[in-house]
Design a protein around this motif. Structure first.
Motif, PDB file in Angstrom:
ATOM      1  N   GLU A  82       0.620  -1.281   0.055  1.00 37.69           N
ATOM      2  CA  GLU A  82       0.090   0.002   0.027  1.00 37.69           C
ATOM      3  C   GLU A  82       0.864   1.232  -0.059  1.00 37.69           C
ATOM      4  O   GLU A  82       0.225   2.300  -0.511  1.00 37.69           O
ATOM      5  N   ASN A  83       1.979   1.147   0.455  1.00 36.87           N
ATOM      6  CA  ASN A  83       2.892   2.462   0.549  1.00 36.87           C
ATOM      7  C   ASN A  83       3.633   2.795  -0.534  1.00 36.87           C
ATOM      8  O   ASN A  83       4.257   3.683  -0.745  1.00 36.87           O
ATOM      9  N   PHE A  84       3.316   2.092  -1.750  1.00 38.89           N
ATOM     10  CA  PHE A  84       4.005   2.282  -3.036  1.00 38.89           C
ATOM     11  C   PHE A  84       2.985   3.098  -3.670  1.00 38.89           C
ATOM     12  O   PHE A  84       2.094   2.959  -3.890  1.00 38.89           O
ATOM     13  N   CYS A  85       3.480   4.152  -4.312  1.00 36.30           N
ATOM     14  CA  CYS A  85       2.853   5.268  -5.303  1.00 36.30           C
ATOM     15  C   CYS A  85       3.582   5.684  -6.381  1.00 36.30           C
ATOM     16  O   CYS A  85       4.703   5.909  -6.495  1.00 36.30           O
ATOM     17  N   LEU A  86       2.827   6.378  -7.321  1.00 37.04           N
ATOM     18  CA  LEU A  86       3.401   7.012  -8.512  1.00 37.04           C
ATOM     19  C   LEU A  86       2.973   8.543  -8.578  1.00 37.04           C
ATOM     20  O   LEU A  86       1.712   8.563  -8.343  1.00 37.04           O
ATOM     21  N   ARG A  87       4.031   9.329  -8.762  1.00 36.68           N
ATOM     22  CA  ARG A  87       3.625  10.728  -8.789  1.00 36.68           C
ATOM     23  C   ARG A  87       4.139  11.074 -10.189  1.00 36.68           C
ATOM     24  O   ARG A  87       5.230  11.077 -10.448  1.00 36.68           O
ATOM     25  N   ILE A  88       3.141  11.863 -10.717  1.00 37.50           N
ATOM     26  CA  ILE A  88       3.227  12.305 -12.306  1.00 37.50           C
ATOM     27  C   ILE A  88       3.463  13.636 -12.146  1.00 37.50           C
ATOM     28  O   ILE A  88       2.725  14.263 -11.627  1.00 37.50           O
ATOM     29  N   TYR A  89       4.452  14.266 -12.876  1.00 33.45           N
ATOM     30  CA  TYR A  89       4.590  15.769 -13.158  1.00 33.45           C
ATOM     31  C   TYR A  89       4.690  16.115 -14.458  1.00 33.45           C
ATOM     32  O   TYR A  89       5.561  16.369 -15.078  1.00 33.45           O
ATOM     33  N   PRO A  90       3.592  16.225 -14.911  1.00 26.98           N
ATOM     34  CA  PRO A  90       3.396  16.749 -16.211  1.00 26.98           C
ATOM     35  C   PRO A  90       3.600  18.141 -16.619  1.00 26.98           C
ATOM     36  O   PRO A  90       3.718  19.082 -15.658  1.00 26.98           O
ATOM     37  N   ILE A  91       3.546  18.354 -17.779  1.00 25.70           N
ATOM     38  CA  ILE A  91       3.774  19.878 -18.122  1.00 25.70           C
ATOM     39  C   ILE A  91       2.406  20.630 -17.988  1.00 25.70           C
ATOM     40  O   ILE A  91       2.181  21.491 -17.654  1.00 25.70           O
ATOM     41  N   SER A  92       1.238  19.894 -18.626  1.00 22.92           N
ATOM     42  CA  SER A  92      -0.258  20.393 -18.193  1.00 22.92           C
ATOM     43  C   SER A  92      -0.818  19.059 -17.631  1.00 22.92           C
ATOM     44  O   SER A  92      -0.635  18.018 -17.890  1.00 22.92           O
ATOM     45  N   LYS A  93      -2.047  19.456 -16.959  1.00 23.49           N
ATOM     46  CA  LYS A  93      -2.735  18.643 -16.484  1.00 23.49           C
ATOM     47  C   LYS A  93      -3.544  17.344 -17.364  1.00 23.49           C
ATOM     48  O   LYS A  93      -3.949  17.808 -18.541  1.00 23.49           O
ATOM     49  N   ILE A  94      -3.223  16.047 -16.704  1.00 18.62           N
ATOM     50  CA  ILE A  94      -3.604  15.006 -17.677  1.00 18.62           C
ATOM     51  C   ILE A  94      -4.897  14.625 -16.963  1.00 18.62           C
ATOM     52  O   ILE A  94      -5.120  14.498 -15.711  1.00 18.62           O
ATOM     53  N   ASN A  95      -5.973  14.049 -17.929  1.00 16.02           N
ATOM     54  CA  ASN A  95      -7.199  13.270 -17.654  1.00 16.02           C
ATOM     55  C   ASN A  95      -6.845  12.053 -17.356  1.00 16.02           C
ATOM     56  O   ASN A  95      -7.122  11.107 -18.322  1.00 16.02           O
ATOM     57  N   LEU A  96      -6.519  11.730 -16.127  1.00 16.39           N
ATOM     58  CA  LEU A  96      -6.037  10.307 -15.988  1.00 16.39           C
ATOM     59  C   LEU A  96      -7.153   9.110 -16.208  1.00 16.39           C
ATOM     60  O   LEU A  96      -6.871   8.009 -16.596  1.00 16.39           O
TER      61      LEU A  96
END
Length: 231
Positions: A82-96
């Motif tokens: 549970e403590n594993f996560c992905l952080r995305i730092y895009p140029i503009s917001k993404i509709n995930l």
């Protein structure tokens, strides 16, 4: 090409491609890193099982370049603790949600370049994916993503998740600057990340080689080469 005085490629793989396709000679000029960015720091590790293990990604997401790799990462995160996560730092917001990446373990944040540098250095692992089923496999095989320039000087180990024999993986493997996985399989991806978490990889070795790779890409070296060409 016939009227060009010089044809410049950014990777050896691209040079080889042009040589085979057009039978022409090219010059190599690596994507470069500003000399001011060479300020290495050590990546942070979780202190306990309850601490977040953060995998960071900088850049955009597209079907052409990397979407299927992210979808595999989403599946891998479901396998991981549970403590594993992905952080995305895009140029503009993404509709995930639209691209099938909405998940409690996946978050995105728009940050400045300076903030991005801090985020990457604070992450446990930085993620360098390329599409396994891209309609433009030639680009996938020869590209060197610009995000890798930030990764190499982040002080954080790099995971290259891309098709077999692509330039990303060959460079990471030959230079020893990244962990390489060339199978689009969520179980193997989860195992690779978990092995890293458990200390199965030599962080010092990875970071030392990343620094060596970055040094080859100093902007001052590229400028020196260009000056020699035009003088």
């Amino acid at each position: 090409f016939k009227n060009s005085k010089r044809i410049i490629c950014c990777t050896e793989a691209m040079q080889d491609y042009y040589n085979k396709k057009y039978n022409i000679s090219t010059d190599l000029l690596y994507h470069s890193i500003p000399d001011s960015k060479f300020n290495f720091s050590s990546a942070h590790k979780p202190k306990s099982k309850s601490d977040k293990f953060t995998i960071a990604y900088a850049g955009s997401i597209s079907e052409l370049m990397n979407l299927d790799a992210f979808q595999t990462m989403k599946k891998a995160l479901k396998i991981l603790p549970e403590n594993f996560c992905l952080r995305i730092y895009p140029i503009s917001k993404i509709n995930l949600e639209l691209i099938g990446l909405k998940d409690k373990k996946i978050k995105q944040e728009i940050v400045s370049r300076e903030e991005l540098k801090i985020k990457l250095s604070q992450a446990n692992l930085v993620f360098a994916p390329l599409a396994f089923n891209s309609p433009n496999i030639k680009e996938i095989k020869t590209v060197f993503s610009n995000k890798l320039l930030s990764y190499l000087v982040s002080g954080t180990p790099i995971l290259s998740f891309a098709p077999k024999d692509c330039y990303h993986n060959r460079s990471a493997s030959d230079g020893g600057w990244g962990i390489v996985l060339d199978e689009n399989n969520e179980k193997k991806l989860a195992k690779t990340i978990l092995d890293f978490y458990k200390g199965e990889y030599d962080n010092n070795h990875l970071l030392k080689n990343a620094k060596n790779e970055a040094e080859k890409r100093r902007a001052s070296l590229a400028a020196k080469k260009i000056r020699k060409w035009i003088n």
